[in-house]
Design a protein around this motif. Structure first.
Motif, mmCIF file in Angstrom:
data_model
loop_
_atom_site.group_PDB
_atom_site.id
_atom_site.type_symbol
_atom_site.label_atom_id
_atom_site.label_comp_id
_atom_site.label_asym_id
_atom_site.label_seq_id
_atom_site.Cartn_x
_atom_site.Cartn_y
_atom_site.Cartn_z
ATOM 1 N N PHE A 168 15.483 -12.379 -5.983
ATOM 2 C CA PHE A 168 15.005 -11.654 -7.161
ATOM 3 C C PHE A 168 15.873 -11.972 -8.361
ATOM 4 O O PHE A 168 17.097 -11.976 -8.263
ATOM 5 C CB PHE A 168 15.054 -10.141 -6.874
ATOM 6 N N PHE A 169 15.229 -12.279 -9.467
ATOM 7 C CA PHE A 169 15.956 -12.389 -10.728
ATOM 8 C C PHE A 169 15.051 -11.930 -11.847
ATOM 9 O O PHE A 169 13.845 -12.098 -11.824
ATOM 10 C CB PHE A 169 16.508 -13.793 -10.975
ATOM 11 N N SER A 170 15.658 -11.295 -12.815
ATOM 12 C CA SER A 170 14.923 -10.780 -13.962
ATOM 13 C C SER A 170 15.837 -10.840 -15.165
ATOM 14 O O SER A 170 16.996 -10.421 -15.078
ATOM 15 C CB SER A 170 14.486 -9.341 -13.686
ATOM 16 N N TRP A 171 15.378 -11.325 -16.226
ATOM 17 C CA TRP A 171 16.150 -11.458 -17.468
ATOM 18 C C TRP A 171 17.354 -12.378 -17.281
ATOM 19 O O TRP A 171 18.360 -12.259 -17.933
ATOM 20 C CB TRP A 171 16.625 -10.114 -17.974
ATOM 21 N N SER A 172 17.286 -13.301 -16.347
ATOM 22 C CA SER A 172 18.392 -14.240 -16.089
ATOM 23 C C SER A 172 18.034 -15.578 -16.694
ATOM 24 O O SER A 172 17.118 -16.245 -16.248
ATOM 25 C CB SER A 172 18.630 -14.398 -14.588
ATOM 26 N N LEU A 173 18.765 -15.956 -17.695
ATOM 27 C CA LEU A 173 18.530 -17.253 -18.339
ATOM 28 C C LEU A 173 19.716 -18.158 -18.148
ATOM 29 O O LEU A 173 20.813 -17.746 -18.030
ATOM 30 C CB LEU A 173 18.274 -17.065 -19.832
ATOM 31 N N ALA B 229 9.184 -0.216 -12.493
ATOM 32 C CA ALA B 229 7.907 0.073 -11.840
ATOM 33 C C ALA B 229 7.111 -1.208 -11.608
ATOM 34 O O ALA B 229 6.512 -1.399 -10.545
ATOM 35 C CB ALA B 229 7.101 1.067 -12.674
ATOM 36 N N ALA B 230 7.119 -2.115 -12.583
ATOM 37 C CA ALA B 230 6.409 -3.388 -12.443
ATOM 38 C C ALA B 230 7.036 -4.242 -11.350
ATOM 39 O O ALA B 230 6.329 -4.880 -10.563
ATOM 40 C CB ALA B 230 6.406 -4.134 -13.772
ATOM 41 N N VAL B 231 8.359 -4.258 -11.296
ATOM 42 C CA VAL B 231 9.065 -5.011 -10.257
ATOM 43 C C VAL B 231 8.683 -4.478 -8.880
ATOM 44 O O VAL B 231 8.383 -5.239 -7.957
ATOM 45 C CB VAL B 231 10.597 -4.931 -10.470
ATOM 46 N N LEU B 232 8.677 -3.169 -8.726
ATOM 47 C CA LEU B 232 8.362 -2.565 -7.429
ATOM 48 C C LEU B 232 6.912 -2.774 -7.026
ATOM 49 O O LEU B 232 6.584 -2.816 -5.841
ATOM 50 C CB LEU B 232 8.711 -1.075 -7.445
ATOM 51 N N ARG B 233 6.015 -2.940 -8.006
ATOM 52 C CA ARG B 233 4.614 -3.247 -7.700
ATOM 53 C C ARG B 233 4.450 -4.713 -7.306
ATOM 54 O O ARG B 233 3.589 -5.058 -6.503
ATOM 55 C CB ARG B 233 3.722 -2.945 -8.898
ATOM 56 N N ALA B 234 5.266 -5.577 -7.881
ATOM 57 C CA ALA B 234 5.117 -7.016 -7.673
ATOM 58 C C ALA B 234 5.707 -7.516 -6.362
ATOM 59 O O ALA B 234 5.269 -8.542 -5.839
ATOM 60 C CB ALA B 234 5.745 -7.772 -8.840
ATOM 61 N N GLY C 94 0.770 -1.220 0.000
ATOM 62 C CA GLY C 94 0.000 0.000 0.000
ATOM 63 C C GLY C 94 0.806 1.278 0.000
ATOM 64 O O GLY C 94 0.263 2.357 -0.112
ATOM 65 N N ARG C 95 2.136 1.162 0.135
ATOM 66 C CA ARG C 95 2.983 2.350 0.121
ATOM 67 C C ARG C 95 3.310 2.732 -1.314
ATOM 68 O O ARG C 95 3.229 1.916 -2.226
ATOM 69 C CB ARG C 95 4.300 2.080 0.852
ATOM 70 N N GLU C 96 3.675 3.970 -1.486
ATOM 71 C CA GLU C 96 4.121 4.439 -2.796
ATOM 72 C C GLU C 96 5.427 3.752 -3.163
ATOM 73 O O GLU C 96 6.272 3.534 -2.300
ATOM 74 C CB GLU C 96 4.360 5.954 -2.776
ATOM 75 N N ALA C 97 5.592 3.403 -4.424
ATOM 76 C CA ALA C 97 6.863 2.847 -4.887
ATOM 77 C C ALA C 97 7.923 3.920 -4.769
ATOM 78 O O ALA C 97 7.658 5.094 -5.020
ATOM 79 C CB ALA C 97 6.738 2.391 -6.338
#
Length: 117
Positions: free
Chosen positions: A112-117, A32-37, A5-8
């Protein structure tokens, strides 16, 4: 808005000015999507595939600590060099492939991982 519920948090750091961040995600939509998720606030974060820290700089200010890994030594060196003085006490970049990461049990709260293949 974060899940809690806090602002990103506003993104301010080396990645916001880098050519890579602007060319890969010019509007900041990915971060922004990462911080929402996920709620990084006060968490001990293990980041797999951190690269030059493009996303690290966005969540590190609110995390308790970040242990970031990437297999590319040159990329890790670049991330270390770009790390601001205020984040140096809580962000650590190391060279390792995902299967080589060895951390003590219960030493991280969020992986956390993103774009890691």
């Amino acid at each position: 808005m974060c899940p809690n519920g806090r602002e990103a948090p506003r993104v301010a750091g080396p990645a916001t000015n880098s050519v890579v961040a602007r060319s890969v995600d010019p509007e900041g939509a990915h971060l922004a999507a990462v911080l929402r998720a996920a709620d990084f606030g006060g968490r001990r974060v293990l980041e797999v595939g951190s690269g030059e820290g493009r996303l690290t700089w966005g969540f590190a200010p609110v995390a308790a600590s970040v242990l970031a890994f990437d297999p590319d030594a040159a990329t890790v060196a670049s991330a270390r060099a770009a790390c601001s003085d205020e984040l140096r006490t809580k962000v650590r970049f190391e060279v390792a492939r995902a299967e080589e990461i060895d951390v003590p049990p219960q030493s991280v709260d969020l992986v956390f991982f993103s774009w890691s293949l």
